[in-house]
Scaffold this motif. Structure first.
Motif, PDB file in Angstrom:
ATOM      1  N   LEU A   1      40.784  30.190  38.607  1.00 48.60           N
ATOM      2  CA  LEU A   1      42.243  30.148  38.693  1.00 48.60           C
ATOM      3  C   LEU A   1      42.885  30.701  37.426  1.00 48.60           C
ATOM      4  O   LEU A   1      43.865  31.448  37.494  1.00 48.60           O
ATOM      5  CB  LEU A   1      42.714  28.713  38.952  1.00 48.60           C
ATOM      6  CG  LEU A   1      42.512  28.239  40.391  1.00 48.60           C
ATOM      7  CD1 LEU A   1      42.714  26.736  40.494  1.00 48.60           C
ATOM      8  CD2 LEU A   1      43.479  28.957  41.325  1.00 48.60           C
ATOM      9  N   THR A   2      42.312  30.359  36.273  1.00 55.39           N
ATOM     10  CA  THR A   2      42.922  30.879  35.041  1.00 55.39           C
ATOM     11  C   THR A   2      42.669  32.373  34.914  1.00 55.39           C
ATOM     12  O   THR A   2      43.500  33.095  34.368  1.00 55.39           O
ATOM     13  CB  THR A   2      42.397  30.143  33.791  1.00 55.39           C
ATOM     14  OG1 THR A   2      41.002  29.964  33.922  1.00 55.39           O
ATOM     15  CG2 THR A   2      43.066  28.817  33.630  1.00 55.39           C
TER      16      THR A   2
ATOM     17  N   LEU B   1      42.661  34.408  37.456  1.00 57.28           N
ATOM     18  CA  LEU B   1      43.723  34.980  38.290  1.00 57.28           C
ATOM     19  C   LEU B   1      45.054  34.950  37.557  1.00 57.28           C
ATOM     20  O   LEU B   1      45.858  35.868  37.646  1.00 57.28           O
ATOM     21  CB  LEU B   1      43.841  34.194  39.600  1.00 57.28           C
ATOM     22  CG  LEU B   1      42.675  34.364  40.572  1.00 57.28           C
ATOM     23  CD1 LEU B   1      42.838  33.434  41.767  1.00 57.28           C
ATOM     24  CD2 LEU B   1      42.579  35.813  41.032  1.00 57.28           C
ATOM     25  N   LEU B   2      45.252  33.869  36.818  1.00 56.04           N
ATOM     26  CA  LEU B   2      46.485  33.734  36.045  1.00 56.04           C
ATOM     27  C   LEU B   2      46.581  34.873  35.029  1.00 56.04           C
ATOM     28  O   LEU B   2      47.637  35.473  34.846  1.00 56.04           O
ATOM     29  CB  LEU B   2      46.473  32.367  35.349  1.00 56.04           C
ATOM     30  CG  LEU B   2      47.721  31.921  34.609  1.00 56.04           C
ATOM     31  CD1 LEU B   2      48.918  31.926  35.532  1.00 56.04           C
ATOM     32  CD2 LEU B   2      47.509  30.523  34.042  1.00 56.04           C
TER      33      LEU B   2
END
Lengths: 480, 273, 314
Positions: free
Chosen positions: C25-26, C28-29
């Motif tokens: 997720l990070t 993707l962030l």
């Protein structure tokens, strides 16, 4: 020491649940209250103990020695529990604390009820457990005990504080024959040194083995009372006679002559099944022909139901194979279940479910009314849901449901073990008669040897342990 | 459809009191939020700096906020946002959750294990953390919030439905119907769905409550949704500094959030497990 | 394999999943952020003030960045696997050292909250369960439903309004003396207690109706001894087991309640990092929260094993 109940009854508001009855019990005596399920027998036990549920009220008198129990304040009454009055639990497995070690559940009675000091309590616990053959079970949890061990443990825990009046409420509920005898000996133990035993049961065989005196109850009313030997041999009341006749051991011997067997509908060759590392049966071969009734019997856990399911194709054998006669539609192999409500979709009316079945197989509705009549079922039942009719009615409806499909083989898995003896007496002969009439092979599984003996043309006895000589095989060969 | 409608009154009376109260509460709030704008002009964005933090009056029944915006318009908009979002996420979570749950419970074996692993992956993180990170990837976008919430919610349906299906698949009632010659469709319709429906509707009500709470929590920490969006949590943060001057204003989003969640909980009709 | 090993292995797997999920997720962030990837990673490593064009290019060369997104992703996870979390883009401090401090604060808050919740919820629930449908049971149900309808940050807001702004008993925000912990801990505890009190009530009511409790009484034990020896533990097992489910509520509550009370813990830091787009800190704090979740779950599992001997058998 005596227990004297005078006009003891139970009511809920204005409803009379148990009509007043009187009985007397002296030291060293035992009394058995016998009746159908729901006859209010258990309420009498609870009335004597003082554990009636809220809303129910006991009336009359219960004299225990020189005290009148019903008049005692609840606190005083509770002081008698364990110390004078002992109530054995119905289902001992559920009556034991699942988180507490077995020995501890007995020790706490010595310690906190009998008031022993820590060391004597431990010592007496050890001796009590040893006497009942439980010495090695002391450190186990109830979940690790067998049914019989749980029964003995509960007995030890209940009687540890020395109560002299032991009340056993349906002590053999759901037990097979061997375990039942074990429980009876346990109960007799309680009465041995001048104790009093009050047993409540629906099982005539328990009453007979216990001896002493018997009181037969029907709909909360005493219909007959006297010496067990006398009453259970020659009952005077009509109900007593019916109750006695319901015992499979008293069923009339079958008089239908043996018939020529047709071509088998199903053959099994060399079946073997191992479950949980234990061989249930091995090398078992058999053939089932139209219209014959074959019983499978044996102690619980010996693989009776497993065998039936294998034959029906509901499970796979580890060895061997099952072969059906050619050209028979698969839905003509059917099954009846032990717990009738569990075998129906609970959310729909029985009529809806029946219509579904007729539509699925394109059957005309006019097959239904004659069957309803034959099975003595009211058509009004069809507007109810499975949970809203009695177990006996529902089992007959399951029978109706499968008969609509003209079965060639019907496997009935303990079909009456959850039903009253009187209901069983009514349904089982109906089942065997219908199977014979319609040339359907009936495979009847039951733990009750008498019942199998009186219903079946031949019997397969499973021992549950193939390391012993194989009676299963022998029995298959020799039809009774 | 007509049959369903004609059944409604009797179903309604059959509902326990708590569920009726819950449904009534939610209907009242929804009516205010969706019907009121049809009857009068309500613009949640129009500012009037000459009339800030006004007390409730005839013209502004709920008063105005620190920028002079109509609180009634903003509360209505916030309810529409929360309930709309909750409804969409619950529906889009329920469908895959129920279908996959039935599939896993029925088929067992590898299907069951693979789907179970996916569910475990989602559950490894607390749901709000997942939603926060997803919302941060696409700030100010509704879809990220929606995907995050739906992703967390489907697992609940999946687990409950799988467990129910699994125990039913092995039950005598299903075995009996199979032996009688009925097919999969029948088993689903007569056996499975009636057993699942109450659990699924309860889960939906709790799911809606959780979605509403998650949206408010994100708004409260100002992640995901940005001003000037009228959102309950965001409004609480914005209005907190004016608590002393105008306590009635911040109490409004608090009360509405409370009533929305209370309504869902009562409608669920059972305690969460 | 016994129960303990399989339990620990399962939780270890969960920790792995947490790390992978947070890392992904990070990542993707990072991709979603505008600007140059290598520059951001370099900044993450060396701190913002130490980064120049050369350093960024060095990083890009070293990682062959700007290559395929998959290559970047694997490199990102590789860093995570080596437990290299980099430096905060805002403070330039190592993420590890920041997270260590914050984790301590959060743990303290969570611990006080759980203890408070256990003091409030289960005792009231058990009393209510012993007297089913009595006035205490009804009040308990009403209170629980009302409290459950309030998220922890709203409870926190109301507590601030009443006790801090209104009565002035407790400080509203910040971190310092013991007085600061009460309001945020209470905000978390009330929500936790609202659920655990009903779990305890239902468990106790179930035990009180059970045949084994009836047998404990009829074999002669007094009410108090029967409750102490048979009621407490049997009703306690579901309460503790349910605590595992409630940890989700606790962790989520920590994020929002810490932000409300400006409590310098991991949740507050996560929200700050998200707002400031400080990716290394987002990864570090989210990872720490996820692992905290796993660790607390493990603790609950172990407690269950301890008080419920049935679970110790395979």
């Amino acid at each position: 020491m005596t227990l004297h109940a005078i006009d003891l009854g139970v009511r809920a508001g204005d409803d009379c649940l148990v009509a007043p009855c009187s009985f007397r019990l002296a030291a060293g005596e035992n009394l058995t209250l016998l009746g159908e399920t729901g006859a209010g027998k258990s309420l009498l036990a609870q009335a004597i103990m003082g554990t009636l549920p809220a809303g129910l009220e006991a009336h009359g008198e219960v004299r225990f020695d020189d005290r009148e129990l019903l008049g005692l304040p609840p606190g005083e009454r509770r002081k008698l529990w364990g110390r004078e009055l002992v109530l054995l639990p119905q289902e001992p497995w559920h009556a034991l604390d699942p988180l507490m070690r077995a020995g501890e559940q007995v020790r706490e009675t010595y310690r906190f009820v009998a008031g022993d000091d820590a060391n004597p309590a431990r010592e007496r616990t050890r001796r009590a457990l040893a006497r009942l053959g439980l010495d090695r079970a002391a450190r186990r949890l109830p979940g690790e005990l067998s049914g019989g061990m749980a029964q003995r443990l509960a007995f030890a825990a209940a009687t540890a504080a020395g109560g002299r009046l032991v009340i056993a409420d349906e002590p053999t509920k759901g037990l097979d024959a061997d375990r039942r005898d074990e429980v009876v000996s346990l109960l007799q133990e309680a009465q041995r040194d001048g104790g009093m035993l009050l047993t409540i049961t629906h099982d005539i065989r328990v009453a007979r083995r216990l001896g002493g005196r018997v009181m037969i109850l029907r709909d909360g009313r005493c219909v007959e009372e006297g010496d067990a030997a006398e009453v259970l041999r020659r009952p005077r009341s009509d109900f007593g006679r019916r109750l006695l006749a319901a015992d499979p051991a008293e069923w009339p011997a079958r008089d239908t002559p043996p018939r020529a067997l047709g071509e088998p509908v199903l053959r099994a060759h060399g079946l073997g099944k191992t479950l949980g590392g234990r061989a249930l049966f091995e090398g078992l071969s058999l053939a089932l022909s139209p219209g014959e009734v074959v019983g499978i019997t044996g102690p619980s856990g010996c693989g009776k139901s497993t065998l039936g399911n294998l034959l029906l194709g509901l499970g796979q054998p580890d060895r061997g194979h099952v072969e059906r006669a050619a050209g028979i539609a698969p839905h003509r192999f059917q099954k009846l279940y032990q717990d009738p409500p569990a075998a129906f979709a609970p959310h729909w009316t029985l009529g809806t479910l029946l219509d579904d079945l007729l539509r699925r197989h394109r059957l005309a509705y006019d097959r239904v009314p004659p069957l309803l009549e034959r099975l003595r079922l009211s058509p009004a039942l069809l507007s109810r849901r499975p949970g809203e009719v009695s177990g006996g009615e529902l089992q007959r409806l399951s029978l109706l449901r499968v008969l609509l499909l003209d079965p060639v083989l019907l496997f009935a898995d303990e079909p009456t073990s959850r039903l009253d003896p009187l209901t069983q007496r009514e349904i089982l002969p109906l089942m065997t008669d219908l199977a014979r009439e319609r040339d359907c092979a009936l495979l009847l599984v039951s733990h009750d040897r008498e019942l199998i003996h009186h219903s079946c043309d031949r019997t397969i006895a499973l021992a549950g342990d193939t390391s012993m000589p194989q009676p299963g095989l022998a029995a298959v060969a020799t039809a009774e | 459809m007509i049959a369903t409608l004609s059944l409604l009154p009797s179903r309604w009376r059959a509902l326990p009191h708590a569920r009726r109260w819950g449904a009534g509460l939610l209907l009242a709030l929804l009516a205010v939020a969706w019907l009121l704008p049809l009857a009068m002009p309500l613009d949640p964005a129009r500012q009037d700096l000459m009339n800030i933090l006004a007390a409730p009056s005839l013209a502004e029944p709920l008063g105005t906020d620190h920028l002079g915006r109509s609180q009634l318009a903003r509360m209505a908009a916030a309810i529409r946002l929360s309930t709309g979002m909750a409804l969409v996420s619950v529906l889009s979570a329920a469908l895959p959750g129920v279908l996959l749950g039935v599939l896993a419970g029925w088929r067992g074996g590898w299907t069951d294990r693979a789907l179970g692993l996916v569910a475990d992956c989602v559950l490894a993180l607390p749901g709000l953390l997942l939603v926060l990170l997803l919302a941060a990837i696409a700030p100010g976008q509704f879809w990220a919030l929606y995907v995050g919430i739906a992703l967390v919610l489907w697992v609940e349906y999946f687990r409950v439905v799988r467990a129910t299906t699994r125990s039913l698949a092995a039950s005598p009632q299903l075995q009996a119907s199979r032996l009688l010659g009925f097919g999969h469709g029948y088993l689903l319709r007569r056996h499975l769905w009636p057993a699942l429906a109450p659990a699924v509707s309860t889960l939906a009500a709790f799911g809606a409550a959780n979605a509403i709470l998650a949206i408010a929590a994100l708004g409260f920490v100002s992640i995901g949704l940005e001003p000037p969006t009228a959102e309950l949590g965001l409004m609480m943060t914005e209005l907190l500094p004016y608590y002393r001057e105008a306590p009635w204003i911040i109490l409004q989003p608090i009360a509405v959030l409370f009533l929305l969640v209370l309504g869902c909980q009562l409608l669920a009709g059972r305690e969460p497990q | 394999m016994n129960r303990l090993t399989s339990l620990l292995l399962g939780r270890l797997l969960q920790a792995g999943l947490v790390a992978w999920g947070v890392g992904t997720l990070t990542f993707l962030l990072t991709r979603a952020l505008p600007g140059d990837m290598a520059y951001r990673i370099a900044a993450g490593r060396y701190g913002y003030e130490n980064v120049d064009r050369d350093a960024a290019e060095a990083v890009a060369r070293e990682l062959s960045l700007g290559g395929s997104p998959l290559g970047d992703y694997l490199y990102w996870l590789g860093d995570l696997a080596r437990l290299d979390l980099g430096h905060s883009l805002v403070s330039g401090e190592s993420v590890w050292s920041e997270v260590r401090h914050q984790l301590g604060h959060s743990l303290g808050l969570a611990l006080v909250a759980v203890l408070l919740a256990l003091l409030i919820g289960p005792p009231l629930g058990m009393l209510a369960g012993l007297r089913r449908d009595g006035w205490l049971d009804r009040a308990n149900l009403l209170g629980a439903v009302l409290l459950r309808s309030l998220p922890s940050f709203v409870i926190g807001l109301l507590l601030i309004m009443v006790f801090s702004v209104g009565l002035g008993w407790f400080p509203a925000a910040g971190h310092g003396g013991a007085a600061h912990v009460w309001l945020p801990a209470l905000a978390l505890a009330l929500g936790l207690a609202a659920v655990s009190t009903r779990v305890a009530r239902n468990a106790m009511a179930g035990v009180a109706r059970s045949p084994f409790y009836a047998f404990a009484r009829t074999k002669g034990l007094s009410s108090w001894i029967a409750f102490r020896r048979h009621g407490l533990r049997n009703a306690g097992v579901p309460v503790v087991a349910y605590l595992g489910v409630q940890l989700v509520y606790l962790i989520e509550g920590v994020v929002v309640v810490e932000s409300l009370f400006a409590w310098p813990g991991i949740g507050h830091a996560l929200v700050h990092a998200l707002v400031a787009r400080d990716v290394p800190m987002v990864q570090g704090t989210a990872l720490a929260m996820g692992l905290l979740f796993v660790a607390l779950n493990t603790l609950v599992d172990l407690t269950c094993l301890l008080i419920d001997p049935r679970r110790r058998q395979a």
